[in-house]
Write an enzyme that holds these catalytic residues in place. Structure first.
Site, PDB file in Angstrom:
ATOM      1  N   ASP A 155      -2.798  -5.761  -7.747  1.00 45.11           N
ATOM      2  CA  ASP A 155      -2.298  -5.067  -6.852  1.00 45.11           C
ATOM      3  C   ASP A 155      -0.773  -5.254  -6.870  1.00 45.11           C
ATOM      4  O   ASP A 155       0.058  -4.130  -6.462  1.00 45.11           O
ATOM      5  CB  ASP A 155      -2.782  -5.792  -5.384  1.00 45.11           C
ATOM      6  CG  ASP A 155      -4.338  -5.510  -5.174  1.00 45.11           C
ATOM      7  OD1 ASP A 155      -4.882  -4.542  -5.677  1.00 45.11           O
ATOM      8  OD2 ASP A 155      -4.949  -6.642  -4.740  1.00 45.11           O
ATOM      9  N   GLY A 156      -0.464  -6.146  -7.436  1.00 47.46           N
ATOM     10  CA  GLY A 156       1.069  -6.483  -7.317  1.00 47.46           C
ATOM     11  C   GLY A 156       2.017  -5.356  -8.126  1.00 47.46           C
ATOM     12  O   GLY A 156       3.030  -4.787  -7.824  1.00 47.46           O
TER      13      GLY A 156
ATOM     14  N   ASN B 270       2.117  -1.941   1.921  1.00 50.31           N
ATOM     15  CA  ASN B 270       1.310  -2.912   2.594  1.00 50.31           C
ATOM     16  C   ASN B 270       1.934  -2.891   4.307  1.00 50.31           C
ATOM     17  O   ASN B 270       1.148  -2.666   4.997  1.00 50.31           O
ATOM     18  CB  ASN B 270       1.162  -4.237   1.938  1.00 50.31           C
ATOM     19  CG  ASN B 270       0.088  -4.333   0.767  1.00 50.31           C
ATOM     20  OD1 ASN B 270      -0.865  -3.274   0.917  1.00 50.31           O
ATOM     21  ND2 ASN B 270       0.019  -5.468   0.124  1.00 50.31           N
TER      22      ASN B 270
ATOM     23  N   ASP C 203       3.951 -16.749  15.557  1.00 56.94           N
ATOM     24  CA  ASP C 203       4.888 -17.003  14.259  1.00 56.94           C
ATOM     25  C   ASP C 203       5.465 -15.882  13.700  1.00 56.94           C
ATOM     26  O   ASP C 203       6.467 -15.710  12.829  1.00 56.94           O
ATOM     27  CB  ASP C 203       3.857 -17.691  13.312  1.00 56.94           C
ATOM     28  CG  ASP C 203       3.583 -19.048  13.328  1.00 56.94           C
ATOM     29  OD1 ASP C 203       4.086 -19.769  14.268  1.00 56.94           O
ATOM     30  OD2 ASP C 203       2.642 -19.644  12.680  1.00 56.94           O
TER      31      ASP C 203
HETATM   32  N1  LIG Z   1      -1.671 -15.085   3.913  1.00 55.78           N
HETATM   33  C1  LIG Z   1      -2.051 -14.000   3.367  1.00 55.78           C
HETATM   34  O1  LIG Z   1      -2.987 -13.263   3.169  1.00 55.78           O
HETATM   35  C2  LIG Z   1      -0.643 -13.340   2.740  1.00 55.78           C
HETATM   36  C3  LIG Z   1       0.446 -14.275   2.658  1.00 55.78           C
HETATM   37  C4  LIG Z   1       1.605 -13.440   2.003  1.00 55.78           C
HETATM   38  C5  LIG Z   1       1.387 -12.395   1.659  1.00 55.78           C
HETATM   39  N2  LIG Z   1       0.395 -11.715   1.420  1.00 55.78           N
HETATM   40  C6  LIG Z   1       0.173 -10.375   0.877  1.00 55.78           C
HETATM   41  O2  LIG Z   1       0.538 -10.400  -0.433  1.00 55.78           O
HETATM   42  C7  LIG Z   1       1.334  -9.177  -0.613  1.00 55.78           C
HETATM   43  C8  LIG Z   1       2.175  -9.160  -1.606  1.00 55.78           C
HETATM   44  O3  LIG Z   1       1.474  -8.880  -2.953  1.00 55.78           O
HETATM   45  P1  LIG Z   1       1.935  -9.546  -4.158  1.00 55.78           P
HETATM   46  O4  LIG Z   1       1.166  -9.429  -5.132  1.00 55.78           O
HETATM   47  O5  LIG Z   1       3.373  -9.207  -4.175  1.00 55.78           O
HETATM   48  O6  LIG Z   1       1.932 -11.139  -3.902  1.00 55.78           O
HETATM   49  P2  LIG Z   1       0.931 -12.311  -4.463  1.00 55.78           P
HETATM   50  O7  LIG Z   1       1.037 -12.472  -5.786  1.00 55.78           O
HETATM   51  O8  LIG Z   1       1.208 -13.398  -3.382  1.00 55.78           O
HETATM   52  O9  LIG Z   1      -0.537 -11.857  -4.052  1.00 55.78           O
HETATM   53  C9  LIG Z   1      -1.127 -11.777  -2.832  1.00 55.78           C
HETATM   54  C10 LIG Z   1      -2.621 -11.428  -2.870  1.00 55.78           C
HETATM   55  O10 LIG Z   1      -2.874 -10.320  -1.960  1.00 55.78           O
HETATM   56  C11 LIG Z   1      -3.493  -9.300  -2.676  1.00 55.78           C
HETATM   57  N3  LIG Z   1      -3.131  -8.115  -2.033  1.00 55.78           N
HETATM   58  C12 LIG Z   1      -1.926  -7.364  -2.379  1.00 55.78           C
HETATM   59  N4  LIG Z   1      -1.915  -6.214  -1.689  1.00 55.78           N
HETATM   60  C13 LIG Z   1      -3.433  -6.322  -0.962  1.00 55.78           C
HETATM   61  C14 LIG Z   1      -4.048  -5.131  -0.418  1.00 55.78           C
HETATM   62  N5  LIG Z   1      -3.440  -3.919  -0.057  1.00 55.78           N
HETATM   63  N6  LIG Z   1      -5.348  -5.359  -0.240  1.00 55.78           N
HETATM   64  C15 LIG Z   1      -5.978  -6.425  -0.493  1.00 55.78           C
HETATM   65  N7  LIG Z   1      -5.368  -7.374  -1.272  1.00 55.78           N
HETATM   66  C16 LIG Z   1      -4.124  -7.436  -1.536  1.00 55.78           C
HETATM   67  C17 LIG Z   1      -3.023  -9.519  -3.971  1.00 55.78           C
HETATM   68  O11 LIG Z   1      -3.971  -9.000  -4.916  1.00 55.78           O
HETATM   69  C18 LIG Z   1      -2.802 -10.753  -4.222  1.00 55.78           C
HETATM   70  O12 LIG Z   1      -4.199 -11.427  -4.620  1.00 55.78           O
HETATM   71  C19 LIG Z   1       1.823  -8.822   0.787  1.00 55.78           C
HETATM   72  O13 LIG Z   1       2.118  -7.424   0.942  1.00 55.78           O
HETATM   73  C20 LIG Z   1       1.043  -9.423   1.682  1.00 55.78           C
HETATM   74  O14 LIG Z   1       0.165  -8.504   2.225  1.00 55.78           O
HETATM   75  C21 LIG Z   1      -0.798 -12.215   2.018  1.00 55.78           C
HETATM   76  N1  LIG Z   2       6.483  -4.662 -13.368  1.00 53.61           N
HETATM   77  C1  LIG Z   2       6.589  -5.547 -12.683  1.00 53.61           C
HETATM   78  N2  LIG Z   2       7.985  -5.765 -12.306  1.00 53.61           N
HETATM   79  C2  LIG Z   2       8.359  -6.486 -11.337  1.00 53.61           C
HETATM   80  N3  LIG Z   2       7.273  -7.348 -10.645  1.00 53.61           N
HETATM   81  C3  LIG Z   2       6.314  -6.926 -10.617  1.00 53.61           C
HETATM   82  C4  LIG Z   2       5.715  -6.156 -11.839  1.00 53.61           C
HETATM   83  N4  LIG Z   2       4.375  -6.109 -11.840  1.00 53.61           N
HETATM   84  C5  LIG Z   2       4.109  -6.940 -10.644  1.00 53.61           C
HETATM   85  N5  LIG Z   2       4.974  -7.313 -10.213  1.00 53.61           N
HETATM   86  C6  LIG Z   2       5.047  -8.575  -9.097  1.00 53.61           C
HETATM   87  O1  LIG Z   2       4.164  -9.505  -9.741  1.00 53.61           O
HETATM   88  C7  LIG Z   2       3.625 -10.132  -8.807  1.00 53.61           C
HETATM   89  C8  LIG Z   2       2.045 -10.460  -9.150  1.00 53.61           C
HETATM   90  O2  LIG Z   2       1.479  -8.844  -9.436  1.00 53.61           O
HETATM   91  P1  LIG Z   2      -0.075  -8.810 -10.106  1.00 53.61           P
HETATM   92  O3  LIG Z   2      -0.344  -7.386 -10.727  1.00 53.61           O
HETATM   93  O4  LIG Z   2      -0.465  -9.896 -10.873  1.00 53.61           O
HETATM   94  O5  LIG Z   2      -0.683  -8.788  -8.828  1.00 53.61           O
HETATM   95  P2  LIG Z   2      -1.263  -9.853  -7.767  1.00 53.61           P
HETATM   96  O6  LIG Z   2      -0.506  -9.577  -6.378  1.00 53.61           O
HETATM   97  O7  LIG Z   2      -1.416 -11.041  -8.205  1.00 53.61           O
HETATM   98  O8  LIG Z   2      -2.777  -9.179  -7.526  1.00 53.61           O
HETATM   99  P3  LIG Z   2      -4.258  -9.461  -8.125  1.00 53.61           P
HETATM  100  O9  LIG Z   2      -4.623 -10.504  -7.180  1.00 53.61           O
HETATM  101  O10 LIG Z   2      -4.725  -8.237  -8.077  1.00 53.61           O
HETATM  102  O11 LIG Z   2      -4.095  -9.924  -9.523  1.00 53.61           O
HETATM  103  C9  LIG Z   2       3.383  -9.154  -7.540  1.00 53.61           C
HETATM  104  O12 LIG Z   2       4.394  -9.831  -6.354  1.00 53.61           O
HETATM  105  C10 LIG Z   2       4.181  -7.911  -7.970  1.00 53.61           C
HETATM  106  O13 LIG Z   2       4.978  -7.565  -6.953  1.00 53.61           O
END
Ligand SMILES: NC(=O)c1ccc[n+]([C@@H]2O[C@H](COP(=O)([O-])OP(=O)(O)OC[C@H]3O[C@@H](n4cnc5c(N)ncnc54)[C@H](O)[C@@H]3O)[C@@H](O)[C@H]2O)c1
Ligand SMILES: Nc1ncnc2c1ncn2[C@@H]1O[C@H](COP(=O)(O)OP(=O)(O)OP(=O)(O)O)[C@@H](O)[C@H]1O
Length: 756
Positions: free
Chosen positions: A523-524, A604, A634
């Site tokens: 998703d990242g 998001n 919070d």
């Molecule tokens: N307590 C929590 O649940 C919590 C805390 C902080 C951030 N987040 C989420 O993480 C997102 C950032 O993601 P990241 O990948 O940069 O950080 P991250 O690597 O910390 O990933 C957070 C997790 O959230 C999942 N996620 C992201 N967007 C999602 C969506 N739309 N629906 C379901 N799952 C989703 C990702 O797959 C990942 O497993 C933020 O936008 C926020 O929504 C969640």
């Molecule tokens: N090309 C990129 N350049 C900079 N940051 C990135 C890039 N791809 C992913 N990221 C960042 O790296 C982090 C991890 O991304 P990743 O795709 O592994 O998703 P994830 O949040 O761990 O989701 P999942 O749980 O589905 O694996 C996220 O915070 C995302 O925003």
């Protein structure tokens, strides 16, 4: 002239008869511009209409369809766009200066299609007026920013009426319009065209209406609105009840009281349709729409027999030559003058030969018809004679009682802040015409060329990247673009010299060249893609190579077949489904003023939290400047439907289908038992503010990134962005979403109860 947009049969046979006769006698020009129900006119049709309006010989000109179906308002609003655009094309410099606009070419670069129509067509005013088209009234509305989708409908031929002077005008129309658009030497013609159209526009009394009903609140100064998208958002007082009531007061609408006979009458017109009897009719000034001496009512009897009211009440044979008798009582149906409608002494007469069912005769005549003129504009009205007040009905006890069958009539007034429409509610039944959200489908008009290939950060997934890049380049002849860090590695590998890159520092023009974004990761990566495109986002297809991958619907092993389907979908006449994922436009403000450069788009959510402070954060929440609550928690999450399954869900918010147009407001650990997550409509403009008396500062983050401090007095203002992130569905939006819920969140996974 009567411009008729109908494709369907008129409800009222009298109208058809009257019209045919009037056309035959050369008293009216009748031009068909057929627009199918629930579609909008094509641009050529609008141009044809504008041409007709531009010709003073066609005045007065009536535009009619059937009420409440939106065709007349679409035509009028598109007509205004055409005039406005025309004017802009003719004198771009003047107009641009007047409106502080960019030349049209530049506008193309900066603005979307509907931005281009930002002109001075109504002297920078946008106001809204629409008469109920149920009454065949002239219908006006000004939804300038509404670029209605053009749809292909059958029978879009513009047919001139039978009138001899109109013969052959069909082909001339296009040519003359073309001349107007293309030729420099036709400048005068252009100006006449615009002038006449503008004159017609002012004749239908838009400005006058606005003034007369004190609609200043509804008039937006265009020049003060930077973006037409912004202009679409209702201002504070745009929706004022007072203004709307004022608007409605200026409109006179004939009551609907006689469902099955509706006779359309123009100002000062005299309508008579008689079988077997001469009847003189006066020719009055204005349109002689329904001046009829004699009409043969073929098949009329049959139609009337099937028409409720008459069938019920006119079963008894009527005396030939006599005025129509109401039932057996012999009362002549005479509608006396009504103050508002000023429709005095109209008679509805229906005669039937005693011995023959086939010789029903109908006579409708009206004297001293003044019509109903608002702001001096001619209206067509249905003449609606009195109907019976109730219905006879047998009760269980056998007692016959009179039951009123008439419900109060109602209108539905809709406004988006710029235009306003008033629709009469059919049979007083409030009903939706269609769902407000639908599955979207992507079909390429031309084959996509350039693909931006993204992968998750780091050295991982280079092999997968190679596979996809070479497939796209060698098999599909696509141009492949990657991020600079990936380019450094990939371009060095043999056979990958074709990959292109861009400057990370400036991605503002990226959307102009990229046709499709392919993501490899979790998703990242999609959040990262969203962050790369600050304005419009190309369609995004994401292959799951992450851990959770809630948003990544496509398994990596299917990448070849899925990409082929997406790229070639249209050549096989099948598009792919898209989910347009709403994003939030967030602006940081300091003491109410926008902080330069602090504008963020989030897919998001935006979160305001206490950061490392041990104190409860105190956050004031406003919706359009109205304080809705003071949060002591919070933090607060404002999430999109896409983000509803991320942080918001963890904080107790609902999971919302991505196609629901809304903004979620979810508190994080609120110190109040009554504070529950709420959901706002997508039109909400929310502001989270750190009050001056807060114990500490707070922090704000966007999709979990770009975190920054909010000092006391700072706020973040959040609204729906106009640029969604379109993701390509594997199946369709609902199927994909539930699959993700089950696969990623184990939604409703429970051991099944055994049978007893
Ligand atoms: N307590 C929590 O649940 C919590 C805390 C902080 C951030 N987040 C989420 O993480 C997102 C950032 O993601 P990241 O990948 O940069 O950080 P991250 O690597 O910390 O990933 C957070 C997790 O959230 C999942 N996620 C992201 N967007 C999602 C969506 N739309 N629906 C379901 N799952 C989703 C990702 O797959 C990942 O497993 C933020 O936008 C926020 O929504 C969640
Ligand atoms: N090309 C990129 N350049 C900079 N940051 C990135 C890039 N791809 C992913 N990221 C960042 O790296 C982090 C991890 O991304 P990743 O795709 O592994 O998703 P994830 O949040 O761990 O989701 P999942 O749980 O589905 O694996 C996220 O915070 C995302 O925003």
């Amino acid at each position: 002239m009567l411009v008729d947009l109908r494709t369907e049969q008129a409800e009222n046979p009298l109208f058809e008869l009257a019209l045919k006769n009037a056309v035959c006698l050369g008293k009216i020009k009748h031009v068909m511009i057929p627009v199918a129900v629930e579609t909008v006119p094509l641009m050529e049709q609008v141009e044809e209409f504008a041409r007709l309006v531009a010709d003073p010989e066609n005045h007065p000109l009536f535009l009619q369809s059937r009420g409440g179906l939106g065709r007349t308002s679409s035509m009028v609003s598109r007509w205004r766009e055409v005039i406005a655009r025309k004017e802009f094309e003719v004198k771009p410099e003047d107009t641009a200066k007047k409106n502080n606009l960019l030349p049209i070419k530049k506008m193309h670069n900066n603005l979307s299609a509907f931005d281009e129509y930002k002109t001075d067509a109504t002297e920078n005013k946008l106001c809204f007026v629409r008469e109920s088209s149920h009454h065949g009234c002239v219908d006006e509305s000004t939804s300038h920013t509404h670029t209605l989708p053009s749809r292909t409908t059958s029978g879009n031929v513009i047919r001139p009426g039978q009138s001899s002077h109109l013969k052959g005008s069909g082909s001339k129309v296009t040519d003359s319009f073309k001349g107007l658009v293309d030729g420099n030497n036709s400048r005068n013609k252009d100006q006449d065209f615009i002038q006449n159209n503008k004159l017609a526009l002012s004749n239908i009394g838009l400005e006058k209406d606005c003034e007369s009903c004190n609609l200043n609140a509804h008039v937006l100064k265009r020049s003060s609105v930077k973006s037409p998208f912004e202009a679409q958002r209702p201002g504070k007082d745009v929706l004022s009840k007072k203004g709307l009531i004022g608007l409605l007061k200026t409109k006179t609408v004939a009551p609907k009281c006689f469902d099955n006979i509706r006779v359309m009458k123009p100002k000062n017109a005299h309508i008579t349709a008689i079988v077997g009897e001469e009847s003189s009719s006066k020719t009055h000034s204005g349109v002689n729409l329904a001046a009829i001496n004699r009409a043969t009512v073929n098949g009329l009897s049959e139609q009337f027999e099937h028409n409720g009211w008459l069938t019920e009440h006119l079963q008894a044979p009527l005396n030939g030559g006599q005025k129509f008798k109401d039932n057996d009582k012999g009362d002549e149906i005479t509608k006396s003058s009504e103050k508002n409608n000023t429709c005095s002494q109209e008679h509805i007469s229906l005669r039937e030969d005693e011995n023959s069912d086939q010789q029903k005769v109908i006579q409708v005549s009206g004297k001293n018809w003044n019509g109903s003129l608002t702001g001096g504009k001619p209206d067509l009205y249905y003449e609606e004679p009195a109907s019976p007040k109730g219905d006879m009905c047998a009760s269980k006890t056998g007692v016959v009682r009179l039951q009123s069958r008439k419900k109060a009539e109602m209108y539905l007034v809709r406004t988006d802040g710029i235009s306003c429409t008033r629709e009469k509610v059919e049979d007083s039944t409030l009903a939706f015409t269609h769902p407000s959200t639908q599955q979207q489908m992507l079909m390429w008009k031309t084959k996509p060329k350039k693909i931006l290939l993204l992968k998750k950060l780091g050295d991982e997934l280079m092999d997968e990247m190679e596979q996809v890049a070479s497939f796209l380049y060698y098999d599909e002849q696509m141009e492949v673009m990657v991020e600079p860090e990936v380019h450094d590695q990939l371009a060095r590998r043999p056979g990958f010299g074709f990959v292109e890159t861009f400057y990370n520092q400036d991605t503002s023009k990226l959307h102009e060249s990229v046709d499709l974004v392919v993501c490899l990761g979790g998703d990242g990566v999609i959040l990262h893609a969203s962050n790369l495109f600050r304005t419009a986002v190309p369609p995004v297809v994401s292959f799951n190579l992450g851990s959770l991958g809630f948003l990544t619907a496509h398994p990596f092993q299917d990448f070849k077949q899925d990409l082929k389907r997406i790229i070639h979908g249209n050549t096989q006449n099948e598009g792919v489904y898209l989910t347009l994922r709403m994003r939030l436009l967030c602006e940081l403000l300091r003491n109410g003023h926008l902080i330069q450069g602090k504008i963020f788009e989030t897919l998001n959510e935006v979160v305001v939290d206490r950061g490392s402070s041990p104190y409860l954060s105190k956050i004031e929440c406003y919706e359009r400047n109205r304080l809705i609550t003071k949060v002591q928690a919070d933090g607060v999450i404002l999430a999109t439907p896409t983000g509803s399954t991320a942080y918001s869900t963890s904080a107790g918010g609902s999971m919302v289908h991505p196609n629901v147009p809304c903004i979620l407001f979810t508190p994080i650990c609120p110190h109040s038992l009554s504070f529950r997550p709420v959901i706002f409509p997508d039109s909400a403009i929310l502001e989270l503010k750190i009050p001056d008396d807060a114990r500490s500062n707070a922090w704000v983050s966007f999709d979990g990134k770009r975190r920054q401090q909010l000092s006391r007095g700072d706020s973040v203002r959040v609204r729906m962005s106009r640029h969604p992130l379109p993701t390509v569905n594997k199946s369709d939006q609902t199927d994909d979403w539930f699959r993700s819920l089950m696969r990623c969140l184990n939604w409703n996974a429970r051991l099944e109860q055994k049978a007893l």
